[in-house]
Design an enzyme around this catalytic site. Sequence first.
Site, PDB file in Angstrom:
ATOM      1  N   GLY A 465       1.813 115.344  44.082  1.00  0.00           N
ATOM      2  CA  GLY A 465       1.105 114.919  44.999  1.00  0.00           C
ATOM      3  C   GLY A 465       2.576 115.970  45.895  1.00  0.00           C
ATOM      4  O   GLY A 465       1.554 116.667  46.680  1.00  0.00           O
ATOM      5  N   ILE A 604      13.194 127.203  50.756  1.00  0.00           N
ATOM      6  CA  ILE A 604      12.027 126.670  50.668  1.00  0.00           C
ATOM      7  C   ILE A 604      10.737 127.436  49.993  1.00  0.00           C
ATOM      8  O   ILE A 604      11.319 128.773  50.209  1.00  0.00           O
ATOM      9  CB  ILE A 604      11.855 126.354  52.130  1.00  0.00           C
ATOM     10  CG1 ILE A 604      13.050 125.597  52.674  1.00  0.00           C
ATOM     11  CG2 ILE A 604       9.758 125.941  52.046  1.00  0.00           C
ATOM     12  CD1 ILE A 604      13.218 124.198  52.233  1.00  0.00           C
ATOM     13  N   GLN A 613       6.487 116.839  52.971  1.00  0.00           N
ATOM     14  CA  GLN A 613       7.030 116.657  52.137  1.00  0.00           C
ATOM     15  C   GLN A 613       8.298 115.885  52.887  1.00  0.00           C
ATOM     16  O   GLN A 613       8.616 114.249  52.656  1.00  0.00           O
ATOM     17  CB  GLN A 613       8.044 117.271  51.065  1.00  0.00           C
ATOM     18  CG  GLN A 613       7.217 117.776  49.594  1.00  0.00           C
ATOM     19  CD  GLN A 613       7.520 115.881  48.822  1.00  0.00           C
ATOM     20  OE1 GLN A 613       6.596 114.766  49.166  1.00  0.00           O
ATOM     21  NE2 GLN A 613       7.901 116.919  47.753  1.00  0.00           N
ATOM     22  N   GLU A 680      13.015 113.127  49.580  1.00  0.00           N
ATOM     23  CA  GLU A 680      13.407 111.882  49.879  1.00  0.00           C
ATOM     24  C   GLU A 680      14.746 112.215  50.826  1.00  0.00           C
ATOM     25  O   GLU A 680      14.436 111.199  51.511  1.00  0.00           O
ATOM     26  CB  GLU A 680      14.537 111.106  48.350  1.00  0.00           C
ATOM     27  CG  GLU A 680      13.662 111.355  47.584  1.00  0.00           C
ATOM     28  CD  GLU A 680      14.743 110.789  46.333  1.00  0.00           C
ATOM     29  OE1 GLU A 680      14.849 111.260  45.622  1.00  0.00           O
ATOM     30  OE2 GLU A 680      14.220 109.115  45.959  1.00  0.00           O
TER      31      GLU A 680
HETATM   32 MO1  MOS Z   1      12.784 109.264  44.037  1.00  0.00          MO
HETATM   33  S1  MOS Z   1      12.569 106.886  44.637  1.00  0.00           S
HETATM   34  O1  MOS Z   1      13.729 108.979  42.876  1.00  0.00           O
HETATM   35  O2  MOS Z   1      11.157 108.252  42.768  1.00  0.00           O
END
Ligand code: MOS
Length: 713
Positions: A465, A604, A613, A680
């Site tokens: 996604g 980017i 994200q 992340e």
């Molecule tokens: Mo992410 S926690 O590395 O899928």
Amino acid sequence: MVNTIGKPLNRVDGNLKVTGGAHYSAEFPQENLVYAVGIPSTIAKGKIKSIDMSAAENLPGVIKVITHKNAPELKPLKTFMKGGTAAEDYLPLQDNSIHYSGQHIGIVIADTLEQATYAASLVQFTYEEETPIVEMQKHRNQEFVPETVFGKKPTVIRGNPQAAFNSADVKVDETYTTPTENHNPIEPSATIAIWENDTLTVYTSTQNTYGTRKALATTLEIPEENIRVVCQFIGGAFGCKGAFWSHMLLPVIAARQVNCPVKLVLTREDMFNVVGHRAETEQNVKLGATKEGKLTAIIHDGISHTSIYDNFVEPFTVATHMLYACDNLQASQRLISLNRVTPTFMRAPGEASGIFAIESAMDELAYALKIDPIELRLRNHANTDPDENLPWSSKSLKECYQIGAEKFGWSKRNPEIGSMRDGRYLIGMGMATATYPAFTSPASAKAKMLADGSVVVQSSTHDMGGGTATVMAQLIAETLGLPFEKVCFEYGDTRLPRAPVSGGSMTVGSVGSAVYGAVKGLQAKVLELGGLKESQSLTIEDYANILQKNNQKQIEIEYDAKSNQEKEYSKHAFGAQFVEVRIDPDFGEVRINRYTGAFACGKILNHKTARSQFMGGIIMGIGMALMEETVVDPNLGRVMNANLGEYHVPVNADIPNIDIEMVEETDSNVNAIGTKGIGEIGITGVAAAVANAVYHATGKRIRNLPITPDKVM
Ligand code: MOS
């Protein structure tokens, strides 16, 4: 020249998704499909004594009940931690032992989901029950040192941390805790298994098609070539679909026994039980500093839980190794085994929990020193990686502090506690540093140019996604100078070239490097065919002419990209999180008023999907800060809030406008395309920034997440 890189283009699959045309793993129609439902154990530890399945078997529509008594023997799997692709050592239905509450101890297969669900409730198990080990705190005497912490040593020491701490001018010594959290993708894990003679096709919601195939081949003892794993769309994952879980074997076993395709969709409750979670942590942080605010000692030490049968380590100290310049450091971790399913990766595993502790402690130090929190961080900025002793491939953290602070209006913050108000509400401002490594893994891609000059590139990666397919298409179009509509990226199928797990924020860097290599190779091949120089830039018509003149229907090339883990540079993304909270002094309710996140993550590729994200990470971080907590009954070992009504994730009403600032970097050292992962980093530092803002508003330092009203009052 076509310019697509960086543009905020819409997702290539956006239309399909909003019109229902996208098929998720449970939605691939099959003839003669039947339904499997797992039977959860009602105890957390013990043995199955007897099973009575007569009532279930006699129901209309029920085809079969499978338990450990009639399940096939499966060969052992290696977990990710040991170099395999499985999430857990445990294999389903192999014996009568029970390791956690909700463990699948049987499955019912029936013509309809309703029949299978009802029949599953009628299978009677009797148990020899034992007392489960549930609470980390009560079993401190059983803690042990794991072999590794995500490939790093479980204890890392630089200099002489204890002596440096003892003699420091100013000290912080506090303990922070984070609870178990569960992933709650809207699409639960789902698998359809289809056997045709000795070949197996599996539609499954996974971040790792190749890893799934490898695990299936290993445990079933069949060649990998006989297995096809397909995963086209994923309705959220966050790490819980990153490795191979034992539930994925249940429909596979069942389909073989009943001779027709079998579907298993986990229930929301299953998602809390048979799929791992973010492990609970207790972390002690000791910071020593000079009066001028220079860190002289960092000691970060703590425990997290794992299951009885695996050692999964939540790597909460790894960011501490490199976050600040400090000659004296100790980071160490221990584990405690509980009767829980094996914990797993959850968005920024390690950093999300660890940075909460270290960045809360930095705020405490800033108050102890009466230094502005940004200034304190600048005084301890690591100009090189203090852990690896390497230069950064690039690092724009100072720019993130500066731009974030400007956009947020940090200068309007009165540092005095409780000094800022909006009517009866207390206002608090907090900040924290964000960071996440820029890993890549080996990946392959195949690029094909068709006679009309259009290009298809394939790699069996995943699009959770986040926009993988969209940014790959942008990369292809830009590299070849083709219109965006004339390129296509295909993914999510083990018939395509190998790609790594879509985890660790490494999809774009890894697969992008392979895609880039493949299209550069393709371009060179076509130019050579046309007798042209390498530097020549062509239009789609030029490409088509070359193919047609040379009677080529198609030209293709495959490319393998290596990982970027050679040791010349340390590769990390950085950012700065800024939040303003509004607190109701009578009820202790914390609301997020404003949010600014500034991130430096290389190039980017798409400003729209990147923004989403970063925002997604921040929203998940707000959930971590204020609401998310998996509650386990201390006696039964059972998850008590295994549903979206009682396990709170942020909803629209909880989230204000989020301002995302992207500090673009030109980094030719990080990988072939100059990107750093962005999936992340957004969550890292959020919980600390919120806790720091709560302290600023109230003078209450909350060191135990989540920051619920009872703790604020
Ligand atoms: Mo992410 S926690 O590395 O899928």
